[in-house]
Write a protein that holds these residues in place. Structure first.
Motif, PDB file in Angstrom:
ATOM      1  N   VAL A   1       0.847  -1.182   0.000  1.00 12.42           N
ATOM      2  CA  VAL A   1       0.000   0.000   0.000  1.00 12.42           C
ATOM      3  C   VAL A   1       0.886   1.238   0.000  1.00 12.42           C
ATOM      4  N   MET A   2       0.718   2.054  -1.014  1.00  9.32           N
ATOM      5  CA  MET A   2       1.387   3.355  -1.088  1.00  9.32           C
ATOM      6  C   MET A   2       0.810   4.101  -2.280  1.00  9.32           C
ATOM      7  N   SER A   3       0.938   5.408  -2.267  1.00  6.83           N
ATOM      8  CA  SER A   3       0.583   6.190  -3.437  1.00  6.83           C
ATOM      9  C   SER A   3       1.840   6.277  -4.287  1.00  6.83           C
ATOM     10  N   LEU A   4       1.883   5.516  -5.349  1.00  5.17           N
ATOM     11  CA  LEU A   4       3.070   5.470  -6.199  1.00  5.17           C
ATOM     12  C   LEU A   4       3.401   6.852  -6.759  1.00  5.17           C
ATOM     13  N   GLU A   5       2.381   7.569  -7.217  1.00  6.79           N
ATOM     14  CA  GLU A   5       2.597   8.916  -7.762  1.00  6.79           C
ATOM     15  C   GLU A   5       3.198   9.838  -6.709  1.00  6.79           C
ATOM     16  N   SER A   6       2.595   9.862  -5.517  1.00  8.65           N
ATOM     17  CA  SER A   6       3.064  10.745  -4.455  1.00  8.65           C
ATOM     18  C   SER A   6       4.460  10.363  -3.980  1.00  8.65           C
ATOM     19  N   ALA A   7       4.717   9.073  -3.803  1.00  6.08           N
ATOM     20  CA  ALA A   7       6.021   8.617  -3.322  1.00  6.08           C
ATOM     21  C   ALA A   7       7.117   8.907  -4.340  1.00  6.08           C
ATOM     22  N   THR A   8       6.838   8.685  -5.606  1.00  5.97           N
ATOM     23  CA  THR A   8       7.834   8.882  -6.659  1.00  5.97           C
ATOM     24  C   THR A   8       8.124  10.358  -6.890  1.00  5.97           C
ATOM     25  N   ARG A   9       7.074  11.153  -6.960  1.00  5.42           N
ATOM     26  CA  ARG A   9       7.233  12.583  -7.261  1.00  5.42           C
ATOM     27  C   ARG A   9       7.360  13.460  -6.019  1.00  5.42           C
TER      28      ARG A   9
END
Length: 190
Positions: free
Chosen positions: A80-88
């Motif tokens: 579980v994670m926000s891929l967009e938020s974590a990456t950017r």
């Protein structure tokens, strides 16, 4: 996608036989218990952690025009994670809510990046996991575009047979893009 998951599981088993990798991983993660109703990530916050579910259920959702719209359900062995938020490192567009008492392994995005750089096998697992997620997104999009409500419900039950016991029907209806009344009719004809 089951094939991809089997490859990832096999790689993980092999990788964790390496004592150096195993020790580095367990130094970076911590087990955490969350209670029903807890929020792992709130819409608008930057995602700083990744969670691997050991037991329990987490729901992802967006708030749009005052309504919450369910986008995902996550069970044991899911990340579980926000891929967009974590990456950017930008505000998360979605919220992740714990639906039942849930045990996770939590790791900071920063520590995860270090482990991926240090251990190439973890980078390979990350890449395969990202591919698996992309395939799931394609399947979900196709289902929403082309499958009937009944077919979408049957696909959900095939993937998560226990979902009806663990998740409110209103969340299931939202995830399927249908009203609660439509879901009740589908279930009654079942």
């Amino acid at each position: 996608m089951k094939h991809q998951e089997a490859i990832i599981a096999e790689l993980l088993t092999t990788a964790f036989q390496d004592e150096t990798l195993r020790n580095a991983y367990y130094e970076a993660v911590q087990q955490k218990q969350f209670k029903k109703g807890d929020i792992l990530l709130q819409q608008g916050q930057v995602c700083r952690y990744s969670y691997s579910i050991l037991s329990g259920v987490v729901r992802g959702y967006y708030i749009k025009d005052g309504r919450d719209i369910t986008t995902s359900f996550n069970f044991a062995d899911d990340m579980v994670m926000s891929l967009e938020s974590a990456t950017r490192q930008t505000p998360s567009p979605e919220t992740f809510e714990v639906l039942e008492d849930t045990l996770v392994e939590e790791i900071s995005v920063e520590k995860l990046m270090v482990l991926r750089e240090r251990f190439p096998v973890l980078e390979k697992i990350w890449t395969l996991s990202a591919e698996s997620y992309a395939i799931w997104l394609e399947e979900r999009l196709a289902s929403l575009q082309f499958a009937t409500a009944k077919e979408r419900y049957e696909q959900l039950l095939a993937r998560y047979p226990e979902i009806v016991r663990k998740v409110q029907l209103s969340h299931i209806a939202s995830y399927l893009g249908i009203t609660l009344e439509t879901l009740s009719r589908i279930r009654a004809k079942g």
